[in-house]
Write an enzyme that holds these catalytic residues in place. Structure first.
Site, mmCIF file in Angstrom:
data_model
loop_
_atom_site.group_PDB
_atom_site.id
_atom_site.type_symbol
_atom_site.label_atom_id
_atom_site.label_comp_id
_atom_site.label_asym_id
_atom_site.label_seq_id
_atom_site.Cartn_x
_atom_site.Cartn_y
_atom_site.Cartn_z
ATOM 1 N N SER A 132 -23.657 29.387 -8.226
ATOM 2 C CA SER A 132 -22.341 28.856 -7.877
ATOM 3 C C SER A 132 -21.569 29.819 -6.989
ATOM 4 O O SER A 132 -21.721 31.038 -7.093
ATOM 5 C CB SER A 132 -21.560 28.637 -9.168
ATOM 6 O OG SER A 132 -20.213 28.400 -8.878
ATOM 7 N N TYR A 143 -17.794 30.633 -16.929
ATOM 8 C CA TYR A 143 -18.851 29.857 -16.257
ATOM 9 C C TYR A 143 -19.407 30.667 -15.073
ATOM 10 O O TYR A 143 -20.609 30.873 -14.949
ATOM 11 C CB TYR A 143 -18.303 28.504 -15.765
ATOM 12 C CG TYR A 143 -19.179 27.876 -14.728
ATOM 13 C CD1 TYR A 143 -20.382 27.280 -15.082
ATOM 14 C CD2 TYR A 143 -18.846 27.935 -13.371
ATOM 15 C CE1 TYR A 143 -21.223 26.748 -14.115
ATOM 16 C CE2 TYR A 143 -19.678 27.407 -12.411
ATOM 17 C CZ TYR A 143 -20.864 26.807 -12.783
ATOM 18 O OH TYR A 143 -21.701 26.302 -11.821
ATOM 19 N N ARG A 191 -10.778 24.183 -2.013
ATOM 20 C CA ARG A 191 -12.200 24.264 -2.298
ATOM 21 C C ARG A 191 -12.966 23.680 -1.113
ATOM 22 O O ARG A 191 -12.461 22.801 -0.411
ATOM 23 C CB ARG A 191 -12.576 23.428 -3.526
ATOM 24 C CG ARG A 191 -12.164 24.017 -4.851
ATOM 25 C CD ARG A 191 -13.150 25.103 -5.283
ATOM 26 N NE ARG A 191 -12.902 25.506 -6.648
ATOM 27 C CZ ARG A 191 -11.972 26.368 -7.025
ATOM 28 N NH1 ARG A 191 -11.213 26.951 -6.122
ATOM 29 N NH2 ARG A 191 -11.809 26.673 -8.288
ATOM 30 N N ILE A 211 -34.470 23.133 -23.489
ATOM 31 C CA ILE A 211 -35.169 24.205 -22.754
ATOM 32 C C ILE A 211 -35.249 25.478 -23.583
ATOM 33 O O ILE A 211 -36.081 26.350 -23.329
ATOM 34 C CB ILE A 211 -34.515 24.428 -21.372
ATOM 35 C CG1 ILE A 211 -34.704 23.152 -20.566
ATOM 36 C CG2 ILE A 211 -35.127 25.593 -20.614
ATOM 37 C CD1 ILE A 211 -33.963 23.131 -19.283
ATOM 38 N N LYS A 257 -23.227 32.538 -14.452
ATOM 39 C CA LYS A 257 -24.111 32.372 -13.289
ATOM 40 C C LYS A 257 -24.428 33.735 -12.663
ATOM 41 O O LYS A 257 -25.552 34.007 -12.264
ATOM 42 C CB LYS A 257 -23.446 31.456 -12.240
ATOM 43 C CG LYS A 257 -23.358 30.009 -12.673
ATOM 44 C CD LYS A 257 -24.722 29.354 -12.645
ATOM 45 C CE LYS A 257 -24.710 27.940 -13.172
ATOM 46 N NZ LYS A 257 -26.033 27.348 -13.293
ATOM 47 N N PHE A 280 -20.991 25.150 -3.480
ATOM 48 C CA PHE A 280 -19.532 25.095 -3.334
ATOM 49 C C PHE A 280 -19.087 23.679 -3.702
ATOM 50 O O PHE A 280 -19.354 22.730 -2.973
ATOM 51 C CB PHE A 280 -19.119 25.423 -1.886
ATOM 52 C CG PHE A 280 -19.196 26.897 -1.568
ATOM 53 C CD1 PHE A 280 -20.392 27.584 -1.620
ATOM 54 C CD2 PHE A 280 -18.043 27.598 -1.213
ATOM 55 C CE1 PHE A 280 -20.466 28.941 -1.327
ATOM 56 C CE2 PHE A 280 -18.097 28.956 -0.925
ATOM 57 C CZ PHE A 280 -19.309 29.625 -0.977
ATOM 58 N N ARG A 287 -5.609 26.686 -14.168
ATOM 59 C CA ARG A 287 -6.583 26.533 -15.242
ATOM 60 C C ARG A 287 -7.228 27.872 -15.581
ATOM 61 O O ARG A 287 -7.589 28.139 -16.691
ATOM 62 C CB ARG A 287 -7.648 25.568 -14.699
ATOM 63 C CG ARG A 287 -8.466 24.856 -15.655
ATOM 64 C CD ARG A 287 -9.319 23.838 -14.907
ATOM 65 N NE ARG A 287 -10.015 24.382 -13.767
ATOM 66 C CZ ARG A 287 -10.921 23.713 -13.081
ATOM 67 N NH1 ARG A 287 -11.219 22.488 -13.399
ATOM 68 N NH2 ARG A 287 -11.536 24.256 -12.058
#
Ligand SMILES: O=c1ccn([C@@H]2O[C@H](COP(=O)(O)OP(=O)(O)O[C@H]3O[C@H](CO)[C@@H](O)[C@H](O)[C@H]3O)[C@@H](O)[C@H]2O)c(=O)[nH]1
Length: 389
Positions: A96, A122, A204, A31, A126, A151, A267
């Site tokens: 996100s 990340y 989550r 792209i 977004k 989500f 993390r």
């Protein structure tokens, strides 16, 4: 459909055709290759673009932030330029829930602030693209943008024909559990056990991929409505949170397999939706030893060696009482006096610390309740000699 073939296998396109009963016109193109993209836009009458192309692993983004910023932002910029030049001005953007960072209230609604406290590159990539899109909408009223904030998309098509077969070593939770169940991995690493949740593991809102797909179909209808203007954001979520351990237990029950796991540190700087039952988001409790570092200095910089490190013996997050014991501050006072002689003085605004030096207990200390005030004062005292914690 156009994509770089990093993650897609040709077979998956055939399977999409089988499931949908529709022909998929597929171009294998990067792209970021503007001229190739132009050719495709010239070949077809494109009404709206659904932009899903991005790197998506939170853990990987922490290790390789530049790759995430370059890939996720530059693809979007090139695509937007080509769209603008070809007068295609409707875009559905795959965003996100990571843009919300650590939520300030629950449930997280679309009017929750974004970008503050994003916990990983990340999520920030977004957020940046969302902001770019908002600017594009402001610059030209013909643009229409829908931001779909996913989500934790999970699961597979019920036919079993399309699912996730990740090539990356970084995996989302559910494919990773599936690999353990299938014997492709020995165990799962659980990242973080110190969240303020039912069992200490992260919560989550796992959303099924077919629901996410439905969300896109609805967004396509919405963006074409006559009254639609500018940009709008929608959360794509199931509305119920599960902890990592709960997901593992549910998987064990359904797959009738034992899923081995091991506990690891978080993390990222932790984002968790916390417990559904808690009304407010609380500060995460820190388990284990804490090291407190204190520097001293003035407008000319920090005093060499004037830093104090000590390990707190308490396991709760309020270590301040311990940190400010007179003995500890005395060390700093000695260092400051060695450097500035009698020139050194503690600033009046640091009442709380002064009281501690005088040996007053917290309860007798007028300002002890407002540590934030104290810190603000320290920040505004850059030109003064101040103890800065
Ligand atoms: O091996 C693993 C993998 C994940 N987790 C934990 O499981 C939870 C969910 O992680 P994961 O499945 O990787 O999802 P997210 O990090 O929430 O990110 C996903 O969900 C986001 C929306 O919430 C999307 O935007 C991202 O692209 C997508 O990767 C997190 O607490 C992880 O720390 C583990 O403990 N062990």
């Amino acid at each position: 459909m156009f994509a770089k073939s990093t993650n897609e296998k040709p077979e998956s396109i055939k399977r999409v055709e089988k499931v949908t009963g529709r022909l998929v016109i597929f171009y294998e193109v990067d792209i970021c290759n503007k001229s190739e993209l132009h050719k495709i836009f010239k070949l077809h009458k494109i009404d709206c673009v659904i932009h899903l192309a991005a790197f998506k692993y939170v853990g990987e983004s922490v290790k390789t932030p530049l790759a995430y910023y370059v890939n996720n932002i530059s693809t979007s910029l090139v695509l937007l330029e080509v769209m603008q030049e070809c007068r295609v001005k409707k875009l559905i953007f795959s965003s996100s829930s990571n843009v919300y960072g650590n939520p300030k209230f629950l449930p997280v609604t679309e009017d929750h602030c974004t970008g503050q406290n994003c916990t990983n590159p990340y999520g920030r990539s977004k957020y940046f693209v969302e902001e770019i899109l908002k600017d594009v909408c402001t610059s030209d009223p013909d643009w229409r943008v829908i931001l779909l904030r996913y989500f934790a998309p999970s699961g597979a098509h019920r036919s079993g024909l399309i699912g996730e077969d990740p090539l990356s070593e970084h995996l989302n939770l559910i494919p990773c559990i599936a690999q353990v169940a299938a014997g492709q991995r020995t165990k799962i690493k659980i990242f973080g056990q110190d969240y303020n949740t039912r069992d200490g593991t992260c919560i989550r809102d796992y959303t099924h991929v077919t629901d996410i797909a439905d969300g896109h179909v609805k967004a396509l209808k919405k963006i074409s409505e006559d009254l639609f203007k500018g940009w709008t954001a929608y959360n794509l979520a199931a509305g119920k949170g599960y902890t990592v351990l709960e997901i593992i237990k549910i998987f064990e029950k359904v797959a009738k397999r034992n899923i081995k796991y091991e506990l690891f540190d978080r993390r990222t700087v932790g984002r968790s939706w916390q417990d559904d039952d808690l009304k407010t988001v609380k500060t995460t409790k820190v388990v284990g030893k804490r090291y407190i570092v204190l520097h001293a200095g003035n407008k000319n910089g920090f005093i060499p060696g004037a830093d104090l490190v000590f390990s707190s013996s308490t396991k709760n997050s309020d270590y301040h009482g311990e940190m400010n014991q007179a003995a500890k501050l005395q060390n700093v006072q000695t260092l400051l006096e060695a450097h500035f002689g009698k020139e050194w003085a503690q600033h009046d605004n640091l009442e709380w610390y002064k009281n501690i030096l005088k040996g007053l207990k917290d309860s007798e200390n007028e300002n002890s309740q407002d540590q934030e005030y104290e810190e603000e004062e320290c920040n505004s005292l850059e030109d003064e000699i101040a103890i800065h914690i």
